[in-house]
Write an enzyme that holds these catalytic residues in place. Structure first.
Site, PDB file in Angstrom:
ATOM      1  N   ASP A  70     -19.101 -21.074   4.308  1.00  0.00           N
ATOM      2  CA  ASP A  70     -19.008 -22.516   4.059  1.00  0.00           C
ATOM      3  C   ASP A  70     -19.474 -22.962   2.674  1.00  0.00           C
ATOM      4  O   ASP A  70     -19.264 -24.117   2.284  1.00  0.00           O
ATOM      5  CB  ASP A  70     -19.767 -23.304   5.144  1.00  0.00           C
ATOM      6  CG  ASP A  70     -21.240 -22.895   5.292  1.00  0.00           C
ATOM      7  OD1 ASP A  70     -21.852 -22.492   4.273  1.00  0.00           O
ATOM      8  OD2 ASP A  70     -21.775 -22.983   6.414  1.00  0.00           O
ATOM      9  N   HIS A 102     -19.171 -12.288   3.794  1.00  0.00           N
ATOM     10  CA  HIS A 102     -17.902 -12.498   4.515  1.00  0.00           C
ATOM     11  C   HIS A 102     -16.944 -13.389   3.711  1.00  0.00           C
ATOM     12  O   HIS A 102     -15.972 -13.904   4.265  1.00  0.00           O
ATOM     13  CB  HIS A 102     -18.157 -13.105   5.905  1.00  0.00           C
ATOM     14  CG  HIS A 102     -18.783 -12.132   6.871  1.00  0.00           C
ATOM     15  ND1 HIS A 102     -19.295 -12.497   8.095  1.00  0.00           N
ATOM     16  CD2 HIS A 102     -18.983 -10.792   6.781  1.00  0.00           C
ATOM     17  CE1 HIS A 102     -19.783 -11.417   8.718  1.00  0.00           C
ATOM     18  NE2 HIS A 102     -19.616 -10.383   7.932  1.00  0.00           N
ATOM     19  N   CYS A 139       1.047 -18.980  -3.820  1.00  0.00           N
ATOM     20  CA  CYS A 139       0.638 -18.676  -5.199  1.00  0.00           C
ATOM     21  C   CYS A 139       1.787 -19.069  -6.137  1.00  0.00           C
ATOM     22  O   CYS A 139       2.937 -19.193  -5.706  1.00  0.00           O
ATOM     23  CB  CYS A 139       0.372 -17.171  -5.272  1.00  0.00           C
ATOM     24  SG  CYS A 139      -0.074 -16.550  -6.891  1.00  0.00           S
ATOM     25  N   SER A 181     -26.434 -14.369  15.439  1.00  0.00           N
ATOM     26  CA  SER A 181     -26.526 -13.740  16.753  1.00  0.00           C
ATOM     27  C   SER A 181     -26.742 -12.244  16.602  1.00  0.00           C
ATOM     28  O   SER A 181     -26.995 -11.558  17.593  1.00  0.00           O
ATOM     29  CB  SER A 181     -25.258 -14.030  17.568  1.00  0.00           C
ATOM     30  OG  SER A 181     -24.125 -13.580  16.863  1.00  0.00           O
ATOM     31  N   ALA A 202     -33.409 -23.885  12.426  1.00  0.00           N
ATOM     32  CA  ALA A 202     -33.594 -23.482  11.028  1.00  0.00           C
ATOM     33  C   ALA A 202     -34.035 -24.669  10.163  1.00  0.00           C
ATOM     34  O   ALA A 202     -34.892 -24.520   9.286  1.00  0.00           O
ATOM     35  CB  ALA A 202     -32.290 -22.891  10.494  1.00  0.00           C
TER      36      ALA A 202
HETATM   37  N1  APR Z   1     -31.185 -22.985  13.990  1.00  0.00           N
HETATM   38  C1  APR Z   1     -31.313 -21.634  14.131  1.00  0.00           C
HETATM   39  N2  APR Z   1     -30.452 -20.886  14.839  1.00  0.00           N
HETATM   40  C2  APR Z   1     -29.414 -21.511  15.430  1.00  0.00           C
HETATM   41  C3  APR Z   1     -29.226 -22.920  15.331  1.00  0.00           C
HETATM   42  C4  APR Z   1     -30.164 -23.660  14.576  1.00  0.00           C
HETATM   43  N3  APR Z   1     -30.070 -24.988  14.424  1.00  0.00           N
HETATM   44  N4  APR Z   1     -28.103 -23.237  16.021  1.00  0.00           N
HETATM   45  C5  APR Z   1     -27.617 -22.088  16.525  1.00  0.00           C
HETATM   46  N5  APR Z   1     -28.401 -21.039  16.181  1.00  0.00           N
HETATM   47  C6  APR Z   1     -28.206 -19.610  16.449  1.00  0.00           C
HETATM   48  C7  APR Z   1     -27.518 -19.284  17.748  1.00  0.00           C
HETATM   49  O1  APR Z   1     -28.465 -19.178  18.791  1.00  0.00           O
HETATM   50  C8  APR Z   1     -26.913 -17.910  17.422  1.00  0.00           C
HETATM   51  O2  APR Z   1     -27.836 -16.877  17.671  1.00  0.00           O
HETATM   52  O3  APR Z   1     -27.357 -19.113  15.435  1.00  0.00           O
HETATM   53  C9  APR Z   1     -26.645 -17.993  15.925  1.00  0.00           C
HETATM   54  C10 APR Z   1     -25.194 -18.141  15.546  1.00  0.00           C
HETATM   55  O4  APR Z   1     -24.514 -16.986  15.929  1.00  0.00           O
HETATM   56  P1  APR Z   1     -22.952 -16.795  15.700  1.00  0.00           P
HETATM   57  O5  APR Z   1     -22.230 -18.025  16.093  1.00  0.00           O
HETATM   58  O6  APR Z   1     -22.550 -15.526  16.358  1.00  0.00           O
HETATM   59  O7  APR Z   1     -22.828 -16.676  14.097  1.00  0.00           O
HETATM   60  P2  APR Z   1     -23.029 -15.406  13.164  1.00  0.00           P
HETATM   61  O8  APR Z   1     -24.113 -14.536  13.665  1.00  0.00           O
HETATM   62  O9  APR Z   1     -23.134 -15.926  11.788  1.00  0.00           O
HETATM   63  O10 APR Z   1     -21.654 -14.658  13.346  1.00  0.00           O
HETATM   64  C11 APR Z   1     -21.376 -13.543  12.538  1.00  0.00           C
HETATM   65  O11 APR Z   1     -19.110 -13.551  13.305  1.00  0.00           O
HETATM   66  O12 APR Z   1     -16.987 -14.407  13.787  1.00  0.00           O
HETATM   67  C12 APR Z   1     -17.834 -13.949  12.857  1.00  0.00           C
HETATM   68  O13 APR Z   1     -17.303 -13.949  10.635  1.00  0.00           O
HETATM   69  C13 APR Z   1     -17.982 -14.725  11.583  1.00  0.00           C
HETATM   70  O14 APR Z   1     -19.755 -14.564   9.942  1.00  0.00           O
HETATM   71  C14 APR Z   1     -19.469 -14.715  11.326  1.00  0.00           C
HETATM   72  C15 APR Z   1     -19.929 -13.522  12.143  1.00  0.00           C
END
Ligand code: APR
Length: 260
Positions: free
Chosen positions: A105, A120, A149, A190, A232
């Site tokens: 983002d 990513h 393009c 996650s 966070a």
């Molecule tokens: N503060 C802290 N943690 C949070 C908050 C918050 N406000 N809101 C949600 N979370 C946590 C959730 O509990 C979860 O553990 O953030 C995590 C988000 O996990 P995902 O949605 O799986 O995101 P991410 O780990 O970045 O995914 C990895 O998966 O699909 C792909 O490419 C995509 O970069 C991404 C990758």
């Protein structure tokens, strides 16, 4: 009320240490950007294999681009939250600071971080599928979907899709940083998508302390030296205050000898 942390967390937040911050989608949740997993996650409502794979793009570039255009719309309206701003300030405070983000983002950049690896990719960058040339494109909504393009070939989002390899240079840099750090702060991920999910394990093998900040428990929680449960945008500003309080510091310390 001031937030309390364990003495080992406070001791770990010494700006003399080599710190790597590793972030995921939870980092931007409080900015209004949807995460991928969990209750409101994008992968609950959409199928990754239809939207975020090379074969999905080949089969239906219009559908894939419509989805990215929609996400760009949400992210374009979003602002960095207090968590992003705290991490930007950490870059000022730690002479040895690096940020590795899985987020596409661009909010860390907007908050002011410069020592970062967007492992990513970035959804504001597009890549020609024929020439491989990457350029920034902030138009939102895009005037033409799928965008093309100047050479006539399709443009694609410059992000890493499922089934694709990460940029080798980024990955090599990230591995080196992880191996060499004293402290890994893992925020809002996650911790299930490889290879990033293995970074905390590598850091621990290298002798680093691993601190997790997440709203919910994750597979990393039991492995981390400390797992701080919370948002966070609330935890990171409080950690920043502790960092500033280290040895009475309340200003950037580049080049200063911290020993009394
Ligand atoms: N503060 C802290 N943690 C949070 C908050 C918050 N406000 N809101 C949600 N979370 C946590 C959730 O509990 C979860 O553990 O953030 C995590 C988000 O996990 P995902 O949605 O799986 O995101 P991410 O780990 O970045 O995914 C990895 O998966 O699909 C792909 O490419 C995509 O970069 C991404 C990758």
């Amino acid at each position: 009320m001031a937030m309390e942390f364990s003495t080992s967390v406070i001791a770990a937040l010494d700006p003399a240490k080599k710190i790597v911050v590793l972030t995921g989608a939870g980092m931007s949740a409080e900015s209004g950007v949807p995460t991928f997993r969990g209750e409101d996650g994008l992968w609950r409502r959409y199928r990754a294999e239809e939207l975020a794979t090379p074969s999905a793009f080949q089969a239906n570039p219009t559908l894939v681009w419509e989805w990215y255009d929609w996400r760009r719309g949400i992210i374009g309206e979003a602002e960095p939250n207090p968590g992003h701003l705290a991490i930007a300030e950490m870059e000022e405070l730690f002479p040895h600071f690096s940020l590795i983000t899985q987020n596409v983002d661009g909010l860390h950049r907007r908050a002011g971080n410069t020592r970062l690896i967007e492992i990513h990719g970035n959804l504001w960058q597009v890549r020609c599928v024929r020439e491989g040339r990457v350029h920034e494109d902030y138009r939102c909504p895009l005037p033409e979907i799928p965008p093309r393009c100047a050479c006539g070939a399709l443009l694609r989002p410059h992000v890493v899709w499922f089934g694709e390899s990460l940029d080798e240079r980024d990955l090599t840099r990230a591995y080196r940083l992880i191996e060499e750090c004293d402290l890994l702060l893992v925020v809002g991920t996650s911790a299930v998508v490889q290879p990033v999910a293995s970074f905390p394990i590598m850091a621990k093998h290298g002798g680093a302390l691993v601190i997790e900040v997440n709203r919910d428990p994750t597979p990393l929680s039991s492995l981390a030296d400390e797992s701080i449960q919370g948002k966070a945008g609330e935890i990171l500003p409080a950690l920043l205050e502790k960092i500033k309080g280290h040895r009475g510091l309340s200003y950037p310390i580049h080049g200063l000898n911290l020993d009394p």
